[in-house]
Design a protein around this motif. Structure first.
Motif, PDB file in Angstrom:
ATOM      1  N   MET A   1       0.745  -1.090  -0.010  1.00 57.11           N
ATOM      2  CA  MET A   1       0.088   0.096  -0.139  1.00 57.11           C
ATOM      3  C   MET A   1       1.038   1.308  -0.195  1.00 57.11           C
ATOM      4  N   ASP A   2       0.779   2.010  -0.948  1.00 56.30           N
ATOM      5  CA  ASP A   2       1.288   3.211  -1.099  1.00 56.30           C
ATOM      6  C   ASP A   2       0.897   4.496  -0.495  1.00 56.30           C
ATOM      7  N   ILE A   3       1.657   4.978   0.811  1.00 55.88           N
ATOM      8  CA  ILE A   3       0.763   6.185   1.640  1.00 55.88           C
ATOM      9  C   ILE A   3       1.370   7.299   1.194  1.00 55.88           C
ATOM     10  N   GLN A   4       2.178   7.596  -0.052  1.00 57.66           N
ATOM     11  CA  GLN A   4       2.473   8.660  -0.325  1.00 57.66           C
ATOM     12  C   GLN A   4       1.652   9.353  -1.398  1.00 57.66           C
ATOM     13  N   TRP A   5       1.092  10.851  -0.960  1.00 56.26           N
ATOM     14  CA  TRP A   5       0.090  11.348  -1.950  1.00 56.26           C
ATOM     15  C   TRP A   5       0.834  11.903  -3.077  1.00 56.26           C
ATOM     16  N   SER A   6      -0.032  11.692  -4.197  1.00 57.77           N
ATOM     17  CA  SER A   6       0.554  11.971  -5.648  1.00 57.77           C
ATOM     18  C   SER A   6       0.360  13.688  -5.684  1.00 57.77           C
ATOM     19  N   PRO A   7       0.864  14.087  -6.654  1.00 55.46           N
ATOM     20  CA  PRO A   7       0.913  15.638  -6.960  1.00 55.46           C
ATOM     21  C   PRO A   7      -0.532  15.838  -7.056  1.00 55.46           C
ATOM     22  N   GLU A   8      -1.560  14.991  -7.685  1.00 60.33           N
ATOM     23  CA  GLU A   8      -2.873  15.624  -7.711  1.00 60.33           C
ATOM     24  C   GLU A   8      -3.748  15.484  -6.552  1.00 60.33           C
ATOM     25  N   GLU A   9      -3.192  14.694  -5.555  1.00 63.42           N
ATOM     26  CA  GLU A   9      -3.830  14.850  -4.308  1.00 63.42           C
ATOM     27  C   GLU A   9      -3.604  15.718  -3.389  1.00 63.42           C
ATOM     28  N   LEU A  10      -2.104  16.176  -3.513  1.00 62.63           N
ATOM     29  CA  LEU A  10      -1.635  17.338  -2.546  1.00 62.63           C
ATOM     30  C   LEU A  10      -2.511  18.555  -3.208  1.00 62.63           C
ATOM     31  N   ALA A  11      -2.549  18.713  -4.591  1.00 57.09           N
ATOM     32  CA  ALA A  11      -3.415  19.782  -5.112  1.00 57.09           C
ATOM     33  C   ALA A  11      -4.777  19.546  -4.581  1.00 57.09           C
ATOM     34  N   PHE A  12      -5.276  18.451  -4.568  1.00 51.87           N
ATOM     35  CA  PHE A  12      -6.865  18.692  -3.992  1.00 51.87           C
ATOM     36  C   PHE A  12      -6.707  18.880  -2.489  1.00 51.87           C
ATOM     37  N   ARG A  13      -5.883  18.556  -1.912  1.00 44.79           N
ATOM     38  CA  ARG A  13      -5.627  18.934  -0.137  1.00 44.79           C
ATOM     39  C   ARG A  13      -5.612  20.341  -0.240  1.00 44.79           C
ATOM     40  N   ASP A  14      -4.768  20.968  -1.276  1.00 39.57           N
ATOM     41  CA  ASP A  14      -4.782  22.594  -0.956  1.00 39.57           C
ATOM     42  C   ASP A  14      -6.107  23.130  -1.572  1.00 39.57           C
ATOM     43  N   GLU A  15      -6.774  22.611  -2.275  1.00 36.12           N
ATOM     44  CA  GLU A  15      -8.072  23.084  -2.773  1.00 36.12           C
ATOM     45  C   GLU A  15      -9.012  22.852  -1.435  1.00 36.12           C
ATOM     46  N   VAL A  16      -9.246  21.784  -0.942  1.00 36.88           N
ATOM     47  CA  VAL A  16     -10.139  21.469   0.394  1.00 36.88           C
ATOM     48  C   VAL A  16      -9.726  22.454   1.387  1.00 36.88           C
ATOM     49  N   ARG A  17      -8.376  22.729   1.684  1.00 36.17           N
ATOM     50  CA  ARG A  17      -7.999  23.517   2.679  1.00 36.17           C
ATOM     51  C   ARG A  17      -8.427  25.039   2.472  1.00 36.17           C
ATOM     52  N   ALA A  18      -8.343  25.427   1.013  1.00 34.76           N
ATOM     53  CA  ALA A  18      -8.684  26.906   0.632  1.00 34.76           C
ATOM     54  C   ALA A  18     -10.394  27.024   0.814  1.00 34.76           C
ATOM     55  N   PHE A  19     -10.838  25.848   0.700  1.00 33.06           N
ATOM     56  CA  PHE A  19     -12.390  25.856   0.735  1.00 33.06           C
ATOM     57  C   PHE A  19     -13.098  26.026   2.106  1.00 33.06           C
ATOM     58  N   LEU A  20     -12.310  25.194   3.106  1.00 30.86           N
ATOM     59  CA  LEU A  20     -12.689  25.451   4.465  1.00 30.86           C
ATOM     60  C   LEU A  20     -12.267  26.873   5.257  1.00 30.86           C
ATOM     61  N   ALA A  21     -11.317  27.064   4.705  1.00 40.01           N
ATOM     62  CA  ALA A  21     -10.731  28.642   5.171  1.00 40.01           C
ATOM     63  C   ALA A  21     -11.796  29.551   4.758  1.00 40.01           C
ATOM     64  N   GLU A  22     -12.303  29.708   3.732  1.00 39.91           N
ATOM     65  CA  GLU A  22     -13.329  30.481   3.027  1.00 39.91           C
ATOM     66  C   GLU A  22     -14.509  30.326   3.683  1.00 39.91           C
ATOM     67  N   LYS A  23     -14.928  29.144   3.616  1.00 39.15           N
ATOM     68  CA  LYS A  23     -16.607  29.001   4.252  1.00 39.15           C
ATOM     69  C   LYS A  23     -16.616  28.586   5.510  1.00 39.15           C
ATOM     70  N   LEU A  24     -15.951  28.002   6.196  1.00 38.25           N
ATOM     71  CA  LEU A  24     -15.967  27.775   7.665  1.00 38.25           C
ATOM     72  C   LEU A  24     -16.186  28.726   8.507  1.00 38.25           C
ATOM     73  N   THR A  25     -17.367  29.275   8.946  1.00 38.77           N
ATOM     74  CA  THR A  25     -17.463  30.402   9.878  1.00 38.77           C
ATOM     75  C   THR A  25     -17.059  30.194  11.343  1.00 38.77           C
ATOM     76  N   PRO A  26     -16.712  31.251  12.031  1.00 43.67           N
ATOM     77  CA  PRO A  26     -16.389  30.918  13.464  1.00 43.67           C
ATOM     78  C   PRO A  26     -17.352  30.279  14.347  1.00 43.67           C
TER      79      PRO A  26
END
Length: 400
Positions: free
Chosen positions: A1-26
């Protein structure tokens, strides 16, 4: 089992983080971070579901044709991990994570078209009607009667430990339509509107003092036959399929966040070797659990993991109890005070009067400790007790 993230998965992680930072209210973030159990504040959870649904991420594990996402298993894991790390509340599981799967598998075209879009938007909010006063872990012994009368079924009986029955406008029930044969036979899976005449909901207070669970009484409640999911008298197969989704899932990311929070908050225990050893042991157990989750859930997002869901349920809930015990120890004497006003309970707390000035003895993380401790006690009982899960594994996996 490969537990290293691919470049595509790392890009998706950044997309999710940006979404959470924008939409998750206090306010929504607070409800997630200070939730006292697996059920966060209802209003905050529903507000977060609406935000996710606007993005198309409310039910990523559903088939794409019904509103899910064509994600890899790695993307599903990343999304869940980042959501928890950011403090977003969980969504109520009864609709999106449980009954939706059986509607997709067993429902008619009309049932899918009606329920699935409305579950996504939150217009339909389900609660679960499985357990009865005399039928808990031995669910097949249920006796709530459903007698046929033309194009309707007439329900009489009771369901208990029903979470969020006061918020739900629908309930999915297991009912007894036939008493012949084995106890697993003659059970039907039924969808019932909660405003039907003859339904009476009565509160049950948890040991934490929260009103989240209820007992429901059915007295001559009429339900159209069209609300049967699957075939009449064949509901046991539907129920078993649903329970695999209830018992499966991912525990490790949330438990890792909790341990990090305990370690960061309990600075006065930094030099205590016994406390440090317990913290290290729990971190190791979380790592082991996470590896098991990766292996068990790597087949495809949203698929049934069969009897091995029982393994996750046992290990996850018992580990959560041990983490809650360490949380209590770290909280010290400030954790002994009953202060639900300092956190985000999953429901009303009848009888508790918060100080007018909002005073809290200690910090919010200390006030959270006793409520989480009491709620986690139920973890090894709900969704089928862990003793029952061990029996399932012994039979289905070990052949005993």
């Amino acid at each position: 089992m490969d537990i290293q993230w691919s470049p595509e998965e790392l890009a998706f992680r950044d997309e999710v983080r940006a979404f959470l930072a924008e939409k998750l209210t206090p306010q929504i973030r607070r409800a997630g971070q200070l939730a006292t159990s697996v059920y966060p504040d209802h209003e905050a959870s529903m507000a977060w579901q609406r935000i996710l649904n606007e993005r198309g991420w409310a039910a990523p594990h559903w088939p794409v044709e019904h509103g899910g996402c064509d994600w890899t298993m790695g993307q599903h894991y990343i999304f869940n991990r980042e959501r928890i790390a950011a403090g977003a509340p969980s969504l109520s599981p009864m609709g999106i994570h449980m009954v939706a799967h059986v509607i997709i598998r067993f429902g008619t075209a009309a049932q899918k078209a009606y329920f699935l879009p409305r579950i996504l938007t939150g217009e339909i909010f389900f609660c679960q009607g499985y357990s009865e006063p005399g039928a808990g872990s031995d669910l097949a012994s249920l006796q709530m009667a459903a007698v046929a009368d033309g194009d309707e079924l007439i329900l009489d009986g009771s369901k208990i430990w029903t979470t969020h029955a006061t918020e739900a406008n629908w309930i999915f029930c297991l009912v007894r339509t036939n008493n012949a044969g084995k106890s697993q036979q003659g059970i039907t899976f039924l969808l019932v509107e909660m405003d039907s005449p003859g339904i009476d909901v009565r509160p049950i207070l948890m040991t934490s003092g929260e009103h989240v669970q209820n007992q429901i009484f059915f007295d001559g409640v009429r339900v159209p036959r069209a609300n049967i999911l699957g075939e009449i008298d064949q509901g046991w197969s539907v129920a078993k399929y649903l329970l695999e989704f209830e018992r499966g899932g991912s525990y490790a990311p949330a438990l890792r966040v909790r341990l990090d929070e305990i370690a960061a908050a309990a600075v006065d225990r930094a030099d205590d070797p016994l406390f440090g050893a317990r913290l290290a042991e729990l971190r190791i157990r979380v790592d082991v659990l996470e590896m098991m989750e990766w292996r068990l859930l790597s087949a495809s997002a949203g698929s049934s993991v069969g009897a091995l869901a029982s393994m996750l349920k046992i290990l996850g809930t018992e580990l959560a109890q041990d983490v809650a015990a360490l949380h209590m120890e770290a909280a010290g004497t400030a954790g002994l005070a009953y202060q639900p006003h300092a956190v985000a309970p999953g429901g009303p707390v009848p009888g508790h009067v918060a100080p007018q000035d909002g005073y809290v003895s200690g910090d919010a993380w200390q006030a959270l400790a006793p409520l989480r401790y009491f709620n986690e006690r139920a973890g090894s009982i709900y969704a089928g007790s862990n003793e029952i899960q061990r029996n399932i594994l012994a039979k289905a996996v070990l052949g005993l």
